[in-house]
Write an enzyme that holds these catalytic residues in place. Structure first.
Site, PDB file in Angstrom:
ATOM      1  N   GLY A 304       0.734  -1.243  -0.087  1.00 25.62           N
ATOM      2  CA  GLY A 304       0.002  -0.049   0.024  1.00 25.62           C
ATOM      3  C   GLY A 304       0.761   1.193   0.069  1.00 25.62           C
ATOM      4  N   ARG A 341      -0.767  12.101  10.424  1.00 26.42           N
ATOM      5  CA  ARG A 341       0.395  10.932  10.849  1.00 26.42           C
ATOM      6  C   ARG A 341       1.540  11.795  11.832  1.00 26.42           C
ATOM      7  NH1 ARG A 341       3.822   9.619   7.673  1.00 26.42           N
ATOM      8  NH2 ARG A 341       4.017   7.336   8.550  1.00 26.42           N
ATOM      9  N   CYS A 371      -6.998  24.251  16.762  1.00 28.74           N
ATOM     10  CA  CYS A 371      -6.954  24.374  18.376  1.00 28.74           C
ATOM     11  C   CYS A 371      -6.438  23.198  19.197  1.00 28.74           C
ATOM     12  CB  CYS A 371      -8.152  24.872  18.831  1.00 28.74           C
ATOM     13  SG  CYS A 371      -8.500  26.612  18.176  1.00 28.74           S
ATOM     14  N   TYR A 400      -2.063   7.167   3.709  1.00 25.78           N
ATOM     15  CA  TYR A 400      -2.474   7.685   5.053  1.00 25.78           C
ATOM     16  C   TYR A 400      -2.510   8.943   5.263  1.00 25.78           C
ATOM     17  CZ  TYR A 400      -1.566   2.552   5.350  1.00 25.78           C
ATOM     18  OH  TYR A 400      -1.430   1.269   5.146  1.00 25.78           O
TER      19      TYR A 400
END
Length: 442
Positions: A304, A341, A371, A400
């Site tokens: 992937g 990530r 925030c 991702y």
């Protein structure tokens, strides 16, 4: 080309003083046309990487099953399917994506995941997928019951846990006994024997997956050796499997230096060849001793990240450059909801200005407007000078990134653009606030 960000990436500065490009397309022009934040992907690199795997395994029956969870854009699924790839899915939603993008690829699709629902199993049986990668005895019992109800035998592979350690982030390591994934390899022979007597279950293969972002090929070979032993034992029991699914997990070099003066340390084709050799060496005894009509067993792999990560970048525009004491913050219009990530895994992403300014690099934190103190892309990072309005490219974001994005702070998700040759295609429009409010009721 004047310089490249690295040969491993499809992004380059075509000439001195020019802005960053993806292939022949200027990222500045893409940002002007489609706005920011913006995901930009190179179809050419994705297909090149797929070709590396297919060529490295060309001497063996094989199927490259792209792991849909890495990036599930319909256009990307269609692109891979057009080149004969199959798919590894982990949800009913991902199955619907495959069926929408390339319905003919259902027969090249395997269904993994530890929590399949009855509805998901029913839909996959109806679609006649290649096989279910079963992760437990309870799941196998449910699969048999649903197959009986639909009067359609279910092809399955047990996902065995080989107890192989792979050095990676603990959140994406999956091959040890203490993880939620798979079945103890010591129990698998008994389970296959029991399933072989059920008319609604067809022992089709065996599956293994030891983790993600694994840079060394040795753990893959070790896992295959343990799987090979089990396949030989099953053959002696009269259970002749047709496929061995080696899973995915081959990692990339997120730390590749962006300087053109540095020699590249990562060569994708070489890494794929090393990976393929490790798998095949681990399986050689099995594939030569166990045959189906004098044909070797088919090897499935599920890459992937390796196919799509370095093919993608997230473009963001600088909103402010803010100094707090000794700290300097570059605040962009992209945030953790667009690329989580760094917050989730403390992941490193190389970040470069799309157009260079004169001056020496400074140490900055590159952050978003959400925030949360955890809303950052990089901390204490050297970055060439930028000013409000400038663009920066967050590299290696094709895997991702969009797949894990959210609407936190009621932020619409970015648009996505796919570059194929000289053509730039919008493959997902930018969300609007109306899109976000539409499902809610007052």
């Amino acid at each position: 080309m004047h310089s490249t960000v690295t040969p491993a990436r499809p992004f380059a500065y075509p000439s001195s003083g020019s802005s960053l490009h993806c292939g022949s397309r200027s990222l500045s022009s893409l940002a002007k046309r489609y706005g920011t934040p913006l995901y930009v992907y190179s179809a050419d690199q994705m297909l090149e990487r797929l070709g590396y795997f297919q060529q490295a395994l060309s001497e063996r029956p094989h199927l490259v099953c792209y792991a849909v969870k890495a990036n599930s854009a319909l256009a990307i699924l269609k692109l891979f399917a057009s080149q004969g790839a199959g798919f590894d899915i982990v949800s009913g939603g991902e199955l619907e994506r495959v069926l929408a993008a390339a319905p003919e690829a259902a027969s090249r699709t395997v269904f993994s995941g530890v929590g399949k629902t009855e509805a998901e199993i029913d839909r996959a049986l109806e679609a006649d997928i290649l096989a279910f990668n079963v992760e437990g005895e309870a799941e196998l019992a449910i699969l048999a019951a649903r197959a009986r109800k639909h009067k359609r035998p279910a092809r399955f592979a047990l996902r065995v846990n080989p107890d192989v350690f792979a050095e990676t982030h603990p959140y994406i390591s999956t091959g040890l006994r203490e993880h939620k994934f798979g079945i103890d390899i010591r129990q698998a022979r008994r389970i296959y024997q029991a399933a072989a007597g059920n008319r609604w279950l067809q022992p089709h293969g065996i599956s293994v997956h030891i983790g993600s972002q694994i840079r060394s090929v040795e753990p893959f070979g070790a896992a295959m050796r343990r799987v090979a032993k089990l396949v030989r034992e099953l053959a002696r029991d009269g259970i002749a499997l047709r496929t061995i699914d080696a899973g995915g997990g081959l990692g990339i070099d997120y730390h590749a230096d962006a300087s053109p003066k540095k020699q590249p340390t990562f060569n994708a084709e070489t890494k794929v060849n090393e990976y393929a050799a490790a798998l095949l060496n681990g399986l050689d005894a099995t594939l030569s001793d166990v045959t189906q009509s004098d044909q070797k067993m088919q090897l499935l792999i599920e890459p992937g990240r390796f196919l799509v990560a370095q093919a993608g970048a997230l473009l963001a525009r600088v909103l402010y450059v803010k100094r707090n004491g000794k700290k300097t913050f570059v605040i962009t219009d992209a945030a953790m909801n667009d690329l989580i990530r760094p917050t989730l895994y403390q992941a490193w992403h190389e970040i470069v200005p799309v157009a260079s300014r004169a001056g020496r690099p400074a140490t900055v934190d590159i952050v978003g407007p959400v925030c949360e103190t955890g809303d950052f892309f990089a901390r204490d990072r050297k970055l060439k000078p930028v000013q409000p309005g400038d663009l920066v490219a967050i590299l290696d974001a094709g895997a991702y990134g969009m797949a894990q994005s959210s609407n936190y702070n009621t932020r619409p998700r970015p648009a996505e653009v796919l570059i194929h040759g000289r053509k730039a295609t919008l493959i997902r429009r930018r969300e609007t606030t109306a899109d976000l409010l539409a499902p809610e009721l007052l």
